[in-house]
Motif scaffolding. Structure first.
Motif, PDB file in Angstrom:
ATOM      1  N   TYR A   1       6.724   4.869  13.963  1.00 33.24           N
ATOM      2  CA  TYR A   1       6.694   4.025  12.761  1.00 33.24           C
ATOM      3  C   TYR A   1       5.645   4.522  11.775  1.00 33.24           C
ATOM      4  CZ  TYR A   1       9.847   0.477  14.541  1.00 33.24           C
ATOM      5  OH  TYR A   1      10.945  -0.175  14.985  1.00 33.24           O
TER       6      TYR A   1
ATOM      7  N   GLU B   1      -2.667  -3.675   3.191  1.00 33.81           N
ATOM      8  CA  GLU B   1      -1.732  -4.578   3.866  1.00 33.81           C
ATOM      9  C   GLU B   1      -2.239  -4.942   5.248  1.00 33.81           C
ATOM     10  OE1 GLU B   1       2.430  -3.625   4.027  1.00 33.81           O
ATOM     11  OE2 GLU B   1       2.334  -2.866   1.995  1.00 33.81           O
TER      12      GLU B   1
ATOM     13  N   GLU C   1      -0.856  11.468   6.391  1.00 28.26           N
ATOM     14  CA  GLU C   1      -0.399  11.700   5.026  1.00 28.26           C
ATOM     15  C   GLU C   1      -1.354  12.624   4.263  1.00 28.26           C
ATOM     16  OE1 GLU C   1       2.428  10.814   3.708  1.00 28.26           O
ATOM     17  OE2 GLU C   1       3.127   9.636   5.411  1.00 28.26           O
TER      18      GLU C   1
ATOM     19  N   LYS D   1      -2.242   6.746   9.928  1.00 28.85           N
ATOM     20  CA  LYS D   1      -1.313   6.941   8.798  1.00 28.85           C
ATOM     21  C   LYS D   1      -1.991   7.728   7.677  1.00 28.85           C
ATOM     22  CE  LYS D   1       2.397   6.079   6.356  1.00 28.85           C
ATOM     23  NZ  LYS D   1       3.650   6.717   6.733  1.00 28.85           N
TER      24      LYS D   1
ATOM     25  N   PHE E   1       7.755   5.978   8.780  1.00 26.45           N
ATOM     26  CA  PHE E   1       7.930   4.825   7.896  1.00 26.45           C
ATOM     27  C   PHE E   1       6.592   4.462   7.259  1.00 26.45           C
ATOM     28  CE2 PHE E   1      11.138   4.564  11.173  1.00 26.45           C
ATOM     29  CZ  PHE E   1      12.289   4.349  10.438  1.00 26.45           C
ATOM     30  N   ASN E   2       6.660   3.481   6.320  1.00 29.19           N
ATOM     31  CA  ASN E   2       5.434   3.095   5.631  1.00 29.19           C
ATOM     32  C   ASN E   2       4.648   2.044   6.406  1.00 29.19           C
ATOM     33  OD1 ASN E   2       5.147   4.715   3.459  1.00 29.19           O
ATOM     34  ND2 ASN E   2       6.388   3.445   2.098  1.00 29.19           N
ATOM     35  N   PHE E   3       4.226   2.384   7.597  1.00 30.89           N
ATOM     36  CA  PHE E   3       3.382   1.483   8.374  1.00 30.89           C
ATOM     37  C   PHE E   3       2.038   2.152   8.601  1.00 30.89           C
ATOM     38  CE2 PHE E   3       7.539  -0.123   9.777  1.00 30.89           C
ATOM     39  CZ  PHE E   3       7.327  -1.472   9.634  1.00 30.89           C
TER      40      PHE E   3
ATOM     41  N   LEU F   1      -1.362   0.736   0.648  1.00 34.67           N
ATOM     42  CA  LEU F   1      -0.858   0.542   2.007  1.00 34.67           C
ATOM     43  C   LEU F   1      -1.981   0.094   2.947  1.00 34.67           C
ATOM     44  CD1 LEU F   1       1.925   0.943   3.307  1.00 34.67           C
ATOM     45  CD2 LEU F   1       1.146   3.169   4.079  1.00 34.67           C
TER      46      LEU F   1
END
Lengths: 151, 133
Positions: A44, B131, B105, B101, A48-50, B128
């Protein structure tokens, strides 16, 4: 034969429980389930954007869903027989509890059977989960307002 | 099968042994001095084994990876580094994140040439990070 004698006889007859073997089985199967969960988290996060923080919800949902399908196919029962607590303690055990109770109640009809039996086992998990989450949040709120912790 | 186990796992153990920190900083729209200072600030934290820093205009995104054995300290390391960089450069919009994440990225962003695309991407990542659910 008095009760004491019977108890002695019973203890002689029953085979010894292989505690170490059971513990090892549960440890490794539970560990493998958690590794799969971690792999799904990274899936994820990467595709995906998690973020690591938000991927948790999606991962739990996926793991429960997989366990539900396996329960429906009758495969989770075999895993449970082999691994015991190793398959029941991770969140997959929750999916298993929901679906196996639903299957059990199928003969009694759709509404009164499946509907009312579905959360027979898992209902207590939800109730105490929500209740304990509430109390933990309450304690944290008090600690934050006193100034011991930060949010 | 058994013969395969050793060649498969030895590299993992060897990777685990390497003690070097890999720190990469992009050089788009940032002067040399800042880059070196940021890199030093990261290098001083022994808990960090890998980090990427992305400079775009006045935005700075630092993604760090903390040693797995020190996972409980992750948030603290993150906060300390954030504070340190913020104090040094009050005019920069800094975000230090230990999230995988961000690391993943930013690793891709390191080779990005287009400044506008990079700025967009950094902005998206920062949103992001806010969140919570």
């Amino acid at each position: 034969m008095d009760p004491q004698e019977y108890q002695q006889l019973e203890q002689q007859m029953t085979p010894p429980t292989p505690y170490l073997k059971n513990v090892l089985k549960a440890f490794f199967v539970g560990g493998i389930i958690c590794t799969i969960g971690q792999a799904i988290t990274y899936l994820y996060v990467i595709f995906f954007n998690f973020t690591e923080q938000t991927a948790g919800n999606a991962t739990v949902a996926t793991m429960v869903f997989i366990a539900m399908i396996l329960t429906g196919l009758g495969l989770y029962r075999k895993l449970g027989q082999f691994a015991g607590a190793g398959s029941a303690v991770p969140v997959t055990g929750f999916g298993n509890a929901v679906i196996s109770a639903a299957i059990e109640g199928r003969t009694e009809g759709f509404v009164l059977g499946v509907g009312s039996n579905m959360f027979k086992l898992a209902g207590s998990v939800i109730l105490f989960g929500v209740a304990s989450a509430f109390f933990v949040a309450l304690i944290k709120l008090i600690l934050v307002s006193v100034g011991v912790l930060e949010w | 099968m058994k013969k395969l186990v050793l060649p498969l796992f030895v590299p993992f153990f060897l990777i685990g042994c390497s003690n070097e920190q890999t720190i990469q900083v992009t050089d788009l729209a940032a002067d040399e001095e800042k880059r070196i200072e940021i890199e030093d600030a990261i290098r001083n934290k022994e808990e960090i084994y890998s980090a990427n820093a992305i400079f775009v205009n006045d935005e700075l995104l630092v993604s760090i990876q903390v040693d797995p054995w020190l996972g409980f300290k992750e948030q603290k390391v993150e906060k300390r580094l954030q504070k340190e960089i913020e104090e040094k450069y009050p005019d920069l919009n800094v975000l230090v994140s230990s999230d995988y994440k961000m690391y993943w990225e930013s690793q891709k962003l390191l080779d990005e040439e287009d400044e506008k695309k990079m700025a967009d991407e950094v902005k998206k990542l920062k949103d992001l990070a806010k969140e919570e659910t």
